[in-house]
Design an enzyme around this catalytic site. Structure first.
Site, PDB file in Angstrom:
ATOM      1  N   LEU A 152      19.209 -80.710   6.435  1.00 29.94           N
ATOM      2  CA  LEU A 152      20.455 -80.983   5.849  1.00 29.94           C
ATOM      3  C   LEU A 152      21.260 -79.569   6.058  1.00 29.94           C
ATOM      4  CD1 LEU A 152      20.933 -79.278   2.879  1.00 29.94           C
ATOM      5  CD2 LEU A 152      19.363 -81.211   2.420  1.00 29.94           C
ATOM      6  N   ASN A 162      17.373 -74.304  14.515  1.00 28.10           N
ATOM      7  CA  ASN A 162      18.268 -73.301  13.897  1.00 28.10           C
ATOM      8  C   ASN A 162      18.380 -72.305  14.853  1.00 28.10           C
ATOM      9  OD1 ASN A 162      18.998 -74.735  11.684  1.00 28.10           O
ATOM     10  ND2 ASN A 162      17.809 -73.289  10.218  1.00 28.10           N
ATOM     11  N   CYS A 215      20.726 -69.853   6.183  1.00 27.62           N
ATOM     12  CA  CYS A 215      19.369 -70.264   6.937  1.00 27.62           C
ATOM     13  C   CYS A 215      19.598 -69.596   8.081  1.00 27.62           C
ATOM     14  CB  CYS A 215      19.753 -71.736   6.994  1.00 27.62           C
ATOM     15  SG  CYS A 215      19.622 -72.822   5.282  1.00 27.62           S
TER      16      CYS A 215
END
Ligand code: UDX
Length: 426
Positions: A133, A194, A246
């Site tokens: 998310l 990521n 993140c």
């Protein structure tokens, strides 16, 4: 999970947060979450506690959602919260229950935790189910995810996770894909995603550097690149680059893991990705210095944005706040305005000044910078600021303003990724 019809008990070691949640208050800014929390509390499907004993007695599936911040003084991930949670829960949990990690962890973590539990004589099984998310769109990302990744070591664990996510997978809309895979691939799926996103942003920002040196315009370039479906237009917004809780720490942890595994290529690539990302911040400060005539001492600078991205009050590794700090360090009188992140920003950077409204922040400014692309900043027109600033200098560090409008109103408009020639064109 409660809104999908499950009985849910949320556990946190922080009693203050548990009390807030029980009272229907979300400790962070996340659109849509307070409404959902209150609806599920009212429906009686959602409760909170600080007790591992209660959690163990209650849960068939235990999701572990603790943070994995960067290690102080190192690049790797600090796994102490994940370990503390597993160590506390495993001796108490029913043998038939499943511990499901959602935290972002270095590849190999789940296998090592499983081995440790087995060596200590605990039968409870571990699976890994990474979370993709995004802040600001967390509710929709969770209720309508692109994919569910289940790293499992048994058919039983896979079946259990398919049942848990059944409400999202059913309906035949074909939106959410379910991938059952190994623990290692599941862990890597998150970190690699990521790393790819960070690389895509740094790629377009490297192109922005080329645009600045050659007279091209990165906005036009990104639109043309993005029209190729093999490339796609998402995550090609050039500007101040990535930050947050993140992407930055995850690529650093990935560099550390790759180095440990002896895989230099991934570590080398990501090292460059990070360098490109950080260069955008110094470039933005240089532009401000240039517009201020080469000296920022005592110059009033208005910084619009503190959050690492719009839709969030998160200022962790925020490029916006970093630029504000650099300008402050160069002697500028910096005043920051952000629609939601001011409290967190003031806590992190008490040395900066904060204004309650955008016009208050811009009053008497010699340079205005847009550093977070909140919709209200993107919608600014020269008329909103022309009468209140001292000098009409604006830096569009997120490429969200219309350059023509500002130049026609006699502003010195500068953007990242725009060469001198393109910058001069009206
Ligand atoms: C990210 C991942 O997207 C998500 O899947 C993962 O679960 C957590 O990390 P988040 O940190 O919420 O989510 O932010 P994201 O939307 O990915 O943006 C990260 C940063 O990149 C922001 O600072 C944003 O401003 C920047 N960004 C994003 C760009 O500079 N250009 C872009 O084109 C996109």
């Amino acid at each position: 999970m409660a809104s999908l019809g499950f009985e849910v008990l949320g556990v946190d070691t922080d009693a203050t947060k548990v009390a807030m949640l029980m009272a229907g208050q979300v400790p962070i800014y996340e659109p849509g979450l307070p409404e959902l929390l209150r609806a599920e509390l009212k429906a009686g499907r959602l409760r909170f506690s600080t007790s591992y004993e209660k959690a163990a007695a209650f849960g068939d599936v235990h999701f572990i959602c603790t943070g994995t911040p960067q290690l102080p003084g190192g690049e790797g991930a600090d796994l102490s919260q994940v370990r503390a949670c597993v160590t506390a829960l495993a001796p108490l949990a029913r043998e038939s229950s499943l511990l499901v990690g959602k935290s972002t962890v270095p590849v190999g973590t789940a296998r090592a935790l499983s081995r440790d539990l087995a060596a200590a004589g605990y039968q409870v099984e571990i699976a890994w189910n990474p979370e993709f998310l995004r802040e600001g769109t967390a509710v929709t990302d969770t209720l309508a995810p692109d994919r569910i990744v289940a790293g499992v070591t048994s058919q039983r664990a896979e079946d259990l996770l398919r049942r848990v996510y059944g409400p999202l997978l059913g309906g035949g809309s074909g939106g959410t894909r379910f991938f059952a895979t190994t623990l290692e691939t599941a862990e890597l799926a998150k970190v690699a995603a990521n790393a790819f996103l960070a690389t895509k942003i740094s790629f377009i920002n490297a192109m922005a550097e080329v645009c600045e040196a050659s007279g091209a315009n990165v906005r036009g370039l990104a639109a043309i690149l993005g029209a190729d479906p093999r490339i796609g237009d998402s995550f090609l917004r050039a500007g101040l680059g990535f930050g947050g809780g993140c992407l930055p720490k995850d690529i650093r942890a990935f560099m550390a893991t790759s180095a440990e595994l002896g895989v230099d290529s991934a570590a080398g690539l990501l090292r460059e990705v990070e360098k490109i990302n950080l260069r955008r911040r110094s470039r933005t400060a240089d532009l401000a210095l240039e517009l201020a005539g080469g000296d920022l001492t005592g110059v009033n600078v208005c910084v619009l944005g503190a959050a690492f991205k719009p839709g969030s009050d998160d200022v962790r590794e925020s490029p916006a706040l970093d630029v504000a700090q650099i300008l402050h360090g160069l002697g500028a009188q910096v005043t920051v305005y952000d629609p939601v992140a001011m409290v967190n920003a003031a806590r992190t950077c008490p040395e900066l000044a904060y204004a309650e409204t955008l016009p208050m922040a811009a009053t008497n400014a010699s340079v205005v910078l847009v550093v977070t692309e909140w919709a209200e900043f993107a919608a600014l027109s020269p008329a909103d600021l022309s009468g209140i600033v001292k000098h009409k200098n604006i830096i569009d560090a997120r490429n969200v303003l219309n350059p023509e409008l500002w130049r026609l109103a006699d502003w010195n408009y500068r953007a990242l990724g725009v060469g001198a020639e393109a910058n001069a064109q009206v």
